[in-house]
Design an enzyme around this catalytic site. Sequence first.
Site, PDB file in Angstrom:
ATOM      1  N   TYR A  69       0.861  -1.214  -0.120  1.00  0.00           N
ATOM      2  CA  TYR A  69       0.173   0.020  -0.067  1.00  0.00           C
ATOM      3  C   TYR A  69       0.999   1.432  -0.028  1.00  0.00           C
ATOM      4  CZ  TYR A  69      -4.228  -2.275  -0.276  1.00  0.00           C
ATOM      5  OH  TYR A  69      -5.168  -3.011  -0.854  1.00  0.00           O
ATOM      6  N   HIS A 121     -15.014   1.570  -2.434  1.00  0.00           N
ATOM      7  CA  HIS A 121     -13.841   0.639  -2.076  1.00  0.00           C
ATOM      8  C   HIS A 121     -12.993   1.564  -1.125  1.00  0.00           C
ATOM      9  CE1 HIS A 121     -14.478  -1.970  -5.853  1.00  0.00           C
ATOM     10  NE2 HIS A 121     -15.650  -2.335  -4.771  1.00  0.00           N
ATOM     11  N   CYS A 129      -7.520   2.034  13.059  1.00  0.00           N
ATOM     12  CA  CYS A 129      -6.877   0.931  13.851  1.00  0.00           C
ATOM     13  C   CYS A 129      -7.839  -0.393  14.092  1.00  0.00           C
ATOM     14  CB  CYS A 129      -6.673   1.329  15.364  1.00  0.00           C
ATOM     15  SG  CYS A 129      -6.388   0.257  16.572  1.00  0.00           S
ATOM     16  N   GLY A 188     -14.288   2.841 -17.761  1.00  0.00           N
ATOM     17  CA  GLY A 188     -13.062   2.207 -17.256  1.00  0.00           C
ATOM     18  C   GLY A 188     -13.170   1.323 -16.384  1.00  0.00           C
ATOM     19  N   SER A 190     -14.070  -3.147 -15.581  1.00  0.00           N
ATOM     20  CA  SER A 190     -14.343  -4.630 -16.449  1.00  0.00           C
ATOM     21  C   SER A 190     -15.738  -4.951 -15.958  1.00  0.00           C
ATOM     22  CB  SER A 190     -13.512  -5.478 -15.964  1.00  0.00           C
ATOM     23  OG  SER A 190     -12.991  -5.488 -14.504  1.00  0.00           O
ATOM     24  N   GLU A 216     -12.439  -1.208 -24.501  1.00  0.00           N
ATOM     25  CA  GLU A 216     -12.861  -2.459 -25.133  1.00  0.00           C
ATOM     26  C   GLU A 216     -14.271  -3.021 -24.705  1.00  0.00           C
ATOM     27  OE1 GLU A 216     -10.563  -5.476 -21.974  1.00  0.00           O
ATOM     28  OE2 GLU A 216      -9.689  -5.340 -24.051  1.00  0.00           O
TER      29      GLU A 216
HETATM   30  N1  APR Z   1      -9.894   4.529 -20.806  1.00  0.00           N
HETATM   31  C1  APR Z   1     -11.208   3.754 -20.650  1.00  0.00           C
HETATM   32  N2  APR Z   1     -11.079   2.318 -20.096  1.00  0.00           N
HETATM   33  C2  APR Z   1      -9.623   1.982 -19.749  1.00  0.00           C
HETATM   34  C3  APR Z   1      -8.619   2.763 -20.046  1.00  0.00           C
HETATM   35  C4  APR Z   1      -8.529   3.964 -20.701  1.00  0.00           C
HETATM   36  N3  APR Z   1      -7.560   4.723 -20.873  1.00  0.00           N
HETATM   37  N4  APR Z   1      -7.498   1.742 -19.745  1.00  0.00           N
HETATM   38  C5  APR Z   1      -8.031   0.702 -19.280  1.00  0.00           C
HETATM   39  N5  APR Z   1      -9.567   0.611 -19.379  1.00  0.00           N
HETATM   40  C6  APR Z   1     -10.336  -0.320 -18.898  1.00  0.00           C
HETATM   41  C7  APR Z   1     -10.013  -1.729 -19.296  1.00  0.00           C
HETATM   42  O1  APR Z   1     -10.348  -2.241 -20.646  1.00  0.00           O
HETATM   43  C8  APR Z   1     -10.764  -2.398 -18.275  1.00  0.00           C
HETATM   44  O2  APR Z   1     -12.260  -2.895 -18.692  1.00  0.00           O
HETATM   45  O3  APR Z   1     -10.862  -0.314 -17.631  1.00  0.00           O
HETATM   46  C9  APR Z   1     -10.851  -1.451 -17.116  1.00  0.00           C
HETATM   47  C10 APR Z   1     -10.110  -1.911 -15.916  1.00  0.00           C
HETATM   48  O4  APR Z   1     -10.688  -2.837 -15.301  1.00  0.00           O
HETATM   49  P1  APR Z   1     -10.009  -3.549 -13.864  1.00  0.00           P
HETATM   50  O5  APR Z   1      -8.738  -3.633 -14.203  1.00  0.00           O
HETATM   51  O6  APR Z   1     -10.889  -4.867 -13.799  1.00  0.00           O
HETATM   52  O7  APR Z   1     -10.413  -2.629 -12.947  1.00  0.00           O
HETATM   53  P2  APR Z   1     -11.969  -2.359 -12.138  1.00  0.00           P
HETATM   54  O8  APR Z   1     -12.935  -2.826 -12.871  1.00  0.00           O
HETATM   55  O9  APR Z   1     -11.934  -1.170 -11.613  1.00  0.00           O
HETATM   56  O10 APR Z   1     -11.824  -3.374 -10.595  1.00  0.00           O
HETATM   57  C11 APR Z   1     -12.588  -3.442  -9.908  1.00  0.00           C
HETATM   58  O11 APR Z   1     -11.267  -4.672  -8.537  1.00  0.00           O
HETATM   59  O12 APR Z   1      -9.218  -5.442  -7.913  1.00  0.00           O
HETATM   60  C12 APR Z   1     -10.513  -4.839  -7.603  1.00  0.00           C
HETATM   61  O13 APR Z   1     -10.946  -3.433  -5.618  1.00  0.00           O
HETATM   62  C13 APR Z   1     -10.248  -3.539  -7.050  1.00  0.00           C
HETATM   63  O14 APR Z   1     -11.730  -1.710  -7.498  1.00  0.00           O
HETATM   64  C14 APR Z   1     -11.241  -2.707  -7.836  1.00  0.00           C
HETATM   65  C15 APR Z   1     -12.292  -3.723  -8.550  1.00  0.00           C
END
Ligand code: APR
Length: 248
Positions: A69, A121, A129, A188, A190, A216
């Site tokens: 962290y 989150h 603590c 942004g 998944s 994507e």
């Molecule tokens: N612009 C738009 N989308 C983007 C970009 C960008 N510049 N770069 C990446 N992405 C997209 C990717 O294609 C993907 O679909 O952002 C997404 C990121 O997905 P994850 O990495 O799975 O992140 P997230 O969805 O925020 O994860 C959710 O999982 O690990 C835990 O607590 C953590 O808050 C997090 C949660």
Amino acid sequence: MSRNYISKNTVDKIISARSVVFFTGAGISAESGIPIFRGKDGIWNKLKPDELANFNSFLKNPDLVWEWYNHRKKVIHESEPNKGHLTIAEFEKILPDVIVVTQNIDNLHKRAGSTNVYELHGNIERNYCIKCNKFYNGEIELKDSAPRCECGGLIRPDVVWFGEYLPQEQFIASEKAAQDSDVFFIVGTSAVVYPAASLIYTAKENGAYMVEINLEPTEASGIVNDSLLGKAGDILPDLLNEVKNKLS
Ligand code: APR
């Protein structure tokens, strides 16, 4: 790139909306140099979430978790909000009601100037603590072991780890925001981590116009009204310009 990829219908929906929600994930901070979690460059390809983002692992090896962290905090402090964050803060100034519901712990929406931000989150700038619940905000000096509270208890970052409940007050307020939203942006993420991702379906069920912004297609692509594929830092400013042009 001309902006004609943005549909007139999407611009009209934004302008006539009483309430707009931006539901964001790690992808909106990628252009600030903060790595995302999944996909080929994702953190969880290299590191084990159950070792670093799990309460029992924290109890077993708090130093390792703190090292992680503090590394993340260093990366976040060396980064700035990007055009994506800044544009959402701009939307808040020109539209009646704009709410940010974020899965990110990086505080970048607030640093960009957004004022209505729900953090599902947690936030890496806060710590508490685990024994007496005393909060420690901001910098915690890291010696050679995990920081301790004056009561002797271990201090942990105020972030949500896998298997933990989301902060109720933030989640309940986010659910209300999703229910009341006329336009719901999915930016942004998944859209695979629950219960956060359930907000997408709450908004859809309550009639929101759904817009996805991602590099994507994702799990949510099948239910959106408009899918804008590309970088959030490019698409959001284009959208803002289209809206401003229509309002002027
Ligand atoms: N612009 C738009 N989308 C983007 C970009 C960008 N510049 N770069 C990446 N992405 C997209 C990717 O294609 C993907 O679909 O952002 C997404 C990121 O997905 P994850 O990495 O799975 O992140 P997230 O969805 O925020 O994860 C959710 O999982 O690990 C835990 O607590 C953590 O808050 C997090 C949660």
